[in-house]
Design an enzyme around this catalytic site. Structure first.
Site, PDB file in Angstrom:
ATOM      1  N   LYS A 275      25.402 -22.691  45.662  1.00  0.00           N
ATOM      2  CA  LYS A 275      26.105 -23.649  46.525  1.00  0.00           C
ATOM      3  C   LYS A 275      27.427 -23.057  46.982  1.00  0.00           C
ATOM      4  O   LYS A 275      28.090 -22.346  46.223  1.00  0.00           O
ATOM      5  CB  LYS A 275      26.377 -24.948  45.746  1.00  0.00           C
ATOM      6  CG  LYS A 275      25.144 -25.779  45.466  1.00  0.00           C
ATOM      7  CD  LYS A 275      25.502 -27.081  44.773  1.00  0.00           C
ATOM      8  CE  LYS A 275      24.267 -27.886  44.406  1.00  0.00           C
ATOM      9  NZ  LYS A 275      23.526 -28.383  45.573  1.00  0.00           N
ATOM     10  N   ASP A 345      17.955 -24.069  44.453  1.00  0.00           N
ATOM     11  CA  ASP A 345      18.813 -25.256  44.445  1.00  0.00           C
ATOM     12  C   ASP A 345      17.987 -26.550  44.502  1.00  0.00           C
ATOM     13  O   ASP A 345      18.525 -27.638  44.340  1.00  0.00           O
ATOM     14  CB  ASP A 345      19.802 -25.190  45.617  1.00  0.00           C
ATOM     15  CG  ASP A 345      21.009 -26.087  45.411  1.00  0.00           C
ATOM     16  OD1 ASP A 345      21.178 -26.602  44.284  1.00  0.00           O
ATOM     17  OD2 ASP A 345      21.778 -26.264  46.370  1.00  0.00           O
ATOM     18  N   GLU A 347      16.169 -27.755  42.255  1.00  0.00           N
ATOM     19  CA  GLU A 347      15.787 -27.652  40.846  1.00  0.00           C
ATOM     20  C   GLU A 347      15.462 -28.985  40.203  1.00  0.00           C
ATOM     21  O   GLU A 347      14.694 -29.048  39.244  1.00  0.00           O
ATOM     22  CB  GLU A 347      16.918 -26.967  40.058  1.00  0.00           C
ATOM     23  CG  GLU A 347      18.053 -27.883  39.581  1.00  0.00           C
ATOM     24  CD  GLU A 347      18.829 -28.574  40.713  1.00  0.00           C
ATOM     25  OE1 GLU A 347      18.812 -28.043  41.845  1.00  0.00           O
ATOM     26  OE2 GLU A 347      19.436 -29.622  40.468  1.00  0.00           O
ATOM     27  N   ARG A 349      13.703 -31.566  41.220  1.00  0.00           N
ATOM     28  CA  ARG A 349      12.289 -31.938  41.311  1.00  0.00           C
ATOM     29  C   ARG A 349      11.447 -31.118  40.335  1.00  0.00           C
ATOM     30  O   ARG A 349      10.373 -31.555  39.915  1.00  0.00           O
ATOM     31  CB  ARG A 349      11.806 -31.760  42.762  1.00  0.00           C
ATOM     32  CG  ARG A 349      11.862 -30.343  43.258  1.00  0.00           C
ATOM     33  CD  ARG A 349      11.799 -30.247  44.772  1.00  0.00           C
ATOM     34  NE  ARG A 349      13.031 -30.690  45.410  1.00  0.00           N
ATOM     35  CZ  ARG A 349      13.212 -30.758  46.734  1.00  0.00           C
ATOM     36  NH1 ARG A 349      12.240 -30.417  47.549  1.00  0.00           N
ATOM     37  NH2 ARG A 349      14.363 -31.153  47.236  1.00  0.00           N
TER      38      ARG A 349
END
Ligand code: BES
Ligand code: MN
Ligand code: ZN
Length: 495
Positions: A275, A345, A347, A349
């Site tokens: 991020k 990113d 992650e 789920r």
């Protein structure tokens, strides 16, 4: 914070501050205002007029007055009489407590307007007081304003007070559960690690008499929760899988069961799809779903549902290191489906996929609901205060929406549009973990649906409402504890 129910009339309650909801509109300011006004020899009306006090929601006016048993009066704008519901008492009680604190008073009282259902009114007033008392100043060595207001008297004229005591007790339990969730979300990521969440689960299980299983790395591997293991692989903090169970007395294998599943990423740096600055600062909050589930499990016994309730938290950090998972990696989920990682990113789920497989195939839970700070796309769709509600069963989705409505939490349905499933096609695996640019909240929901099997399931994307920059009377800056009250309302009925 103590909440008590005096039996005297409003004008006879001895209190440093008596808060009175005041109505706008042509029917006058209400009977409670009129009574207090009479007790003060007309002073309240004179000052309200002189100050141009409009009884709109959010407006208030403090009046010092001799006469009557109260030392001060707080006129609380309540808007139109017809629109006021018991739910609004949460904010009004919180405002009364905030005003009392601001003046270093030891307590205050709130009058419940006639015509509201007494039990609901007491519930929301109690909640307002407990939620308004919340502070996170564990790490502050300066500017710590002491909270002085430690008692709210809820004045319910003409009510059977003894019959309302249970509502106070239960609402206080619910409020404390929300405050626990807030503490967990507000805690720095170095402190609130997967290991720590497991320790909190242990404390709750011990205190509330719940069953508890904690899966460490090797148990996670044994369970074939390879997606949870993959996300956690980039961190020195080991992942954990938490499974708590509330079992009503006399339950057997035929007793219906509900599973509450919460995303527990204790810090989301994004992994190798890291991020940027500006998007990572608040990512300690990526375990807000887990916090809501732990909060609900702390209060579940007070609601004593007649079915089994599982509290499930897959938890790890999403970081970068030589051992971290990479874009292009393929892992086999607990349910056997292979997943190609196209974005590290996405992650949440992944860890939820293994948890949902566990809830559906191991536990065979009749109803599953997950809460997750899952997508920024959901915030784009619904704004910062509303959770996205998805699921595979209309009736259960409606139950969740109704529970949220009763709880005073904002949720709105989003569709799991079948056509979008094609976006998750991978050339080398059963699916990939992201879709295309549009419909990000929906493709995340569709991904999750692949892991619930035949079970009835609902999904709440709480990325927006879990955390706030703008405080409200009963909601401080930071973690809001969103979801706890919806879960408790859901558990208060048949599901
Ligand atoms: N934890 C984030 C979602 C999030 C964003 C929560 C902002 C709260 C506030 C999640 O793990 C994430 O990074 N989602 C990605 C998904 C994308 C890579 C498909 C997102 O929303 O950008
Ligand atoms: Mn992420
Ligand atoms: Zn995340």
């Amino acid at each position: 914070m103590r909440v008590a129910l005096p039996t005297s009339r409003a004008t006879e309650v001895e209190t440093p501050l008596l808060a009175i909801p005041v109505f706008s509109g042509d029917d006058g300011r209400g009977a409670d205002f009129d009574a207090a006004n009479a007790a003060t020899g007309g002073l309240l009306a004179r000052i309200a007029d002189e100050e141009g006090f409009k009884a709109e929601p959010g407006k208030s006016l403090l009046v010092h007055a001799a006469g009557g048993a109260a030392q001060r009066y707080l006129l609380l704008g309540a808007g139109s009489r017809a629109e006021l519901t018991a739910k609004e008492l949460r904010g009004l009680a919180a405002t009364a407590c905030d005003e009392a604190n601001g003046r270093h008073l030891t307590g205050c009282a709130l009058v419940v307007p006639e015509g509201l259902a007494a039990e609901a009114a007491v519930h929301f007033a109690t909640l307002g007081a407990v939620l308004a008392s919340y502070r996170y100043h564990k790490y502050l060595t300066r500017d710590v304003e002491p909270t002085t207001c430690e008692e709210l008297l809820v004045v319910v004229p003409g009510a059977d007070v003894a019959a309302l005591e249970a509502a106070v007790t239960r609402a206080a339990r619910a409020g404390e559960a929300v405050n626990l969730a807030r503490d967990l979300v507000n805690g720095p990521p170095r402190e609130i690690t997967p290991t720590r969440l497991a320790a909190v689960a242990e404390e709750i299980a011990e205190a509330e008499g719940l069953e508890l299983r904690i899966f460490d790395e090797s148990a996670i591997a044994e369970q074939k929760m390879n997606l949870l293991a993959a996300v956690g692989a980039g961190s020195d903090e080991p992942p954990r899988f938490i499974h708590m169970t509330y079992r009503p007395a006399g339950a057997d294998e035929h007793t219906p069961s509900v599973a509450l599943v919460g995303k527990g990423i204790t810090f989301d740096a994004g992994g190798y799809n890291i991020k940027p600055t500006g998007s990572m600062e608040d990512m300690k909050m990526d375990m807000a779903g887990a916090a809501a589930v732990l909060g609900a499990m702390k209060a579940v016994a007070a609601y004593a549902p007649s079915y089994v309730v599982h509290g499930i938290v897959p938890t790890c950090e999403n970081l970068v290191s030589g051992g971290a998972y990479k874009p292009g990696d393929v892992f086999c989920a607990k349910n056997g489906k292979s997943v190609e990682i196209m974005n590290t990113d996405a992650e949440g789920r992944l860890v939820l996929a293994d948890a949902l497989s566990y809830a559906s195939s191991e536990l065979k839970a009749d109803r599953i609901i997950d809460l997750a700070t899952l997508t920024g796309a959901c915030m784009v769709a619904l704004g910062p205060h509303t959770a996205g509600l998805m699921g595979n069963d209309d009736a259960f989705r409606q139950k969740v929406a109704d529970a949220a409505d009763r709880a005073g939490e904002d949720v709105w349905p989003l569709p799991l549009t079948k056509k979008l499933k094609g976006m998750l096609k991978s050339p080398i695996a059963d699916m990939k973990n992201i879709g295309e640019r549009w419909g990000g909240a929906l493709t995340a929901g569709i991904f999750l649906s692949e892991f619930v099997g035949e079970q009835t399931w609902a999904h709440l994307d709480i990325a927006g409402p879990a955390y706030t920059e703008k405080p409200e009377p009963s909601v401080a800056k930071g973690g809001t504890g969103f979801g706890v009250l919806t879960l408790l309302e859901l558990l208060d009925g048949e599901v």
